[in-house]
Write a protein that holds these residues in place. Structure first.
Motif, PDB file in Angstrom:
ATOM      1  N   LEU A   1       0.829  -1.214   0.000  1.00 27.21           N
ATOM      2  CA  LEU A   1       0.000   0.000   0.000  1.00 27.21           C
ATOM      3  C   LEU A   1       0.861   1.262   0.000  1.00 27.21           C
ATOM      4  CD1 LEU A   1      -2.994   0.835   0.102  1.00 27.21           C
ATOM      5  CD2 LEU A   1      -2.810   0.893   2.594  1.00 27.21           C
ATOM      6  N   GLU A   2       0.643   2.110  -0.974  1.00 23.63           N
ATOM      7  CA  GLU A   2       1.359   3.399  -1.068  1.00 23.63           C
ATOM      8  C   GLU A   2       0.552   4.462  -0.331  1.00 23.63           C
ATOM      9  OE1 GLU A   2       1.993   7.085  -1.657  1.00 23.63           O
ATOM     10  OE2 GLU A   2       0.763   6.562  -3.395  1.00 23.63           O
ATOM     11  N   LEU A   3       1.127   5.066   0.705  1.00 27.82           N
ATOM     12  CA  LEU A   3       0.414   6.064   1.498  1.00 27.82           C
ATOM     13  C   LEU A   3       1.129   7.416   1.562  1.00 27.82           C
ATOM     14  CD1 LEU A   3      -0.779   3.894   4.540  1.00 27.82           C
ATOM     15  CD2 LEU A   3      -2.166   4.732   2.630  1.00 27.82           C
ATOM     16  N   ALA A   4       2.369   7.465   1.094  1.00 34.92           N
ATOM     17  CA  ALA A   4       3.127   8.716   1.188  1.00 34.92           C
ATOM     18  C   ALA A   4       2.414   9.870   0.494  1.00 34.92           C
ATOM     19  CB  ALA A   4       4.527   8.533   0.607  1.00 34.92           C
TER      20      ALA A   4
ATOM     21  N   VAL B   1      14.446  18.509   1.601  1.00 35.12           N
ATOM     22  CA  VAL B   1      13.778  17.401   2.281  1.00 35.12           C
ATOM     23  C   VAL B   1      12.739  16.798   1.347  1.00 35.12           C
ATOM     24  CG1 VAL B   1      12.366  16.725   4.261  1.00 35.12           C
ATOM     25  CG2 VAL B   1      14.126  18.502   4.533  1.00 35.12           C
ATOM     26  N   LEU B   2      12.873  15.506   1.062  1.00 38.75           N
ATOM     27  CA  LEU B   2      11.850  14.799   0.301  1.00 38.75           C
ATOM     28  C   LEU B   2      10.808  14.318   1.302  1.00 38.75           C
ATOM     29  CD1 LEU B   2      11.196  13.914  -2.635  1.00 38.75           C
ATOM     30  CD2 LEU B   2      12.112  11.661  -2.013  1.00 38.75           C
ATOM     31  N   ASP B   3       9.624  14.893   1.224  1.00 38.42           N
ATOM     32  CA  ASP B   3       8.572  14.671   2.221  1.00 38.42           C
ATOM     33  C   ASP B   3       7.719  13.455   1.838  1.00 38.42           C
ATOM     34  OD1 ASP B   3       6.501  14.789   4.037  1.00 38.42           O
ATOM     35  OD2 ASP B   3       5.582  16.582   3.175  1.00 38.42           O
ATOM     36  N   VAL B   4       8.026  12.329   2.468  1.00 43.05           N
ATOM     37  CA  VAL B   4       7.172  11.154   2.305  1.00 43.05           C
ATOM     38  C   VAL B   4       6.351  10.920   3.576  1.00 43.05           C
ATOM     39  CG1 VAL B   4       8.506   9.992   0.524  1.00 43.05           C
ATOM     40  CG2 VAL B   4       9.147   9.658   2.903  1.00 43.05           C
ATOM     41  N   GLY B   5       6.274  11.998   4.408  1.00 43.27           N
ATOM     42  CA  GLY B   5       5.524  11.947   5.658  1.00 43.27           C
ATOM     43  C   GLY B   5       6.298  12.576   6.797  1.00 43.27           C
ATOM     44  N   VAL B   6       6.988  13.676   6.521  1.00 44.08           N
ATOM     45  CA  VAL B   6       7.948  14.244   7.468  1.00 44.08           C
ATOM     46  C   VAL B   6       7.289  14.723   8.768  1.00 44.08           C
ATOM     47  CG1 VAL B   6       7.858  16.622   6.549  1.00 44.08           C
ATOM     48  CG2 VAL B   6       9.949  15.781   7.670  1.00 44.08           C
ATOM     49  N   LYS B   7       7.958  14.440   9.891  1.00 46.06           N
ATOM     50  CA  LYS B   7       7.541  14.957  11.191  1.00 46.06           C
ATOM     51  C   LYS B   7       8.135  16.353  11.388  1.00 46.06           C
ATOM     52  CE  LYS B   7       7.900  12.201  14.754  1.00 46.06           C
ATOM     53  NZ  LYS B   7       8.513  11.220  15.684  1.00 46.06           N
TER      54      LYS B   7
ATOM     55  N   PHE C   1       9.981  19.247  -0.185  1.00 43.63           N
ATOM     56  CA  PHE C   1       9.447  18.959  -1.507  1.00 43.63           C
ATOM     57  C   PHE C   1       8.437  17.807  -1.454  1.00 43.63           C
ATOM     58  CE2 PHE C   1      13.529  20.936  -2.317  1.00 43.63           C
ATOM     59  CZ  PHE C   1      13.319  21.704  -3.464  1.00 43.63           C
ATOM     60  N   PRO C   2       7.453  17.799  -2.361  1.00 47.63           N
ATOM     61  CA  PRO C   2       6.507  16.672  -2.449  1.00 47.63           C
ATOM     62  C   PRO C   2       7.218  15.347  -2.681  1.00 47.63           C
ATOM     63  CG  PRO C   2       5.697  18.540  -3.708  1.00 47.63           C
ATOM     64  CD  PRO C   2       7.099  18.886  -3.291  1.00 47.63           C
ATOM     65  N   TYR C   3       6.573  14.273  -2.313  1.00 45.20           N
ATOM     66  CA  TYR C   3       7.151  12.924  -2.308  1.00 45.20           C
ATOM     67  C   TYR C   3       7.674  12.456  -3.660  1.00 45.20           C
ATOM     68  CZ  TYR C   3       3.162  10.896  -4.778  1.00 45.20           C
ATOM     69  OH  TYR C   3       2.243  10.573  -5.733  1.00 45.20           O
ATOM     70  N   ASN C   4       7.107  12.961  -4.759  1.00 46.22           N
ATOM     71  CA  ASN C   4       7.467  12.482  -6.096  1.00 46.22           C
ATOM     72  C   ASN C   4       8.361  13.460  -6.855  1.00 46.22           C
ATOM     73  OD1 ASN C   4       5.534  14.442  -6.377  1.00 46.22           O
ATOM     74  ND2 ASN C   4       4.229  13.298  -7.790  1.00 46.22           N
TER      75      ASN C   4
END
Length: 370
Positions: free
Chosen positions: A160-163, A185-191, A208-211
């Protein structure tokens, strides 16, 4: 506040097992997600707002939840990320002067359904023995067959892709524009606390967005790159994996945390796999194989990197291992400016044992610019 009409509720696991409880407050509700547990004695607000928990049903092992309320400065994202909450004793009153609101008020603002009065010791034992699985919490459970059918349609976390659900849609900045260092920062769900830890080390971040491809990130001319934590299975994140490959190929300073660590592993051809029930808590022991020192760490992950493949990889050195089950907790590349860890160095669960990792990242950027 006393709730006189608290409704009966259940936890229904995908294998048909049922645990009983009551709704928090007086409303009806229903929520779905992969059921998992966190062993932390404190930090529930940080847990509930951590993007890495997106889509997961949280069971708290601490029997008392809510007693110190909620504070605006302690959230890791703008809203709650878990899909639902299961606890033993829920406190409707807070007793901390620094709190901004009760936890109940926070949950209501977040539209988050919660149930309490559940035998969480029995539930956690069941998960430990049988593994993480999807679950539903609900007050309307007269038609169990219909509820089971709904639950069966919830996608499995494996694959499952959720980022994309938690990543920023547009780039944004964090910290002082006059800082010495710039980190993309590549944001795949950054705290948020990752960004805070960088900012207090004289770093200006662009998130930056995940993609986002490497070619776009490097236009900002950063001194280093970070791939963040995040939710879900890393394998579907093909674009992020390619970005990591390109950063590594360019030999730019790269630091990966949690999901970012897994993405960097996949970029090196090292596989990841779903764990039986994951690591989630604030007292996980990790051994630093470079220094020989132990660290007490905060962890939150249901996937991990293959230690055997990592050990056999000619370009990779294992740097950290989890002392409870010997799973991989960190590695670095031998001939590239890249390292990553499976845990959360930005978290301070009492000990600050892992803060040095941010300092090492700064040192790597300093060497690059020397």
């Amino acid at each position: 506040m006393k709730y006189q009409s608290r409704k009966k509720a259940i936890v229904l696991l995908e294998d048909g097992t049922i645990f009983h409880g009551k709704a928090v407050g007086d409303q009806d509700g229903k929520a779905f997600g992969e059921v998992c547990f966190n062993t932390g004695m404190t930090g529930y607000q940080e847990i509930f707002t951590d993007p890495s928990y997106f889509g997961q049903m949280m069971v708290t092992t601490n029997p008392h939840i809510g007693n110190y309320g909620a504070n605006e400065d302690e959230k890791e994202a703008e809203k709650a990320q878990i899909s639902g909450l299961i606890c033993k004793n829920f406190s409707y009153f807070e007793s901390r002067p620094a709190s901004d609101e009760t936890l109940k008020e926070f949950l209501d603002r977040s539209n988050l359904f919660a149930i309490s009065d559940v035998d969480t010791r029995a539930l956690v034992t069941y998960i430990r023995e049988n593994g993480a699985m999807n679950a539903v919490i609900a007050t309307d459970f007269e038609d169990l067959d219909a509820l089971k059918k709904e639950l069966s349609e919830v996608p499995d976390m494996n694959g499952l892709e959720l980022a994309s659900k938690v990543s920023t849609k547009e780039p944004y900045f964090f910290g002082s524009e006059t800082a010495t260092y710039r980190v993309a920062v590549l944001d795949v769900g950054v705290k948020k606390n990752i960004l805070r830890n960088l900012a207090k080390r004289d770093v200006y971040c662009k998130v930056f967005p995940y993609n986002t491809p490497f070619s776009e990130m490097k236009k900002w001319n950063p001194d280093g790159y970070l791939i963040s934590n995040g939710p879900g299975d890393p394998k579907p994140l093909k674009e992020a994996i390619q970005t990591a490959k390109d950063i590594i190929e360019a030999n730019e300073p790269l630091f990966g945390i949690c999901l970012g660590h897994q993405i960097i592993a996949l970029a090196n051809g090292i596989s990841t796999y779903k764990m039986h029930h994951g690591h989630r808590g604030i007292n996980h022991p990790v051994m630093n194989l470079i220094t020989g020192k132990g660290e007490i760490t905060s962890q939150n992950h249901g996937f991990t990197v293959s230690e055997d493949e990592c050990a056999a990889h000619p370009d990779v050195e294992i740097t950290h291992t989890h002392l409870n089950d010997n799973t991989l907790a960190g590695f670095k590349m031998k001939n590239k400016n890249c390292f990553s860890v499976q845990y959360h160095p930005e978290a301070s669960p009492g000990p600050n044992d892992s803060h040095y990792l941010f300092d090492e990242f700064i040192q790597n950027m300093t060497k690059e610019n020397a």
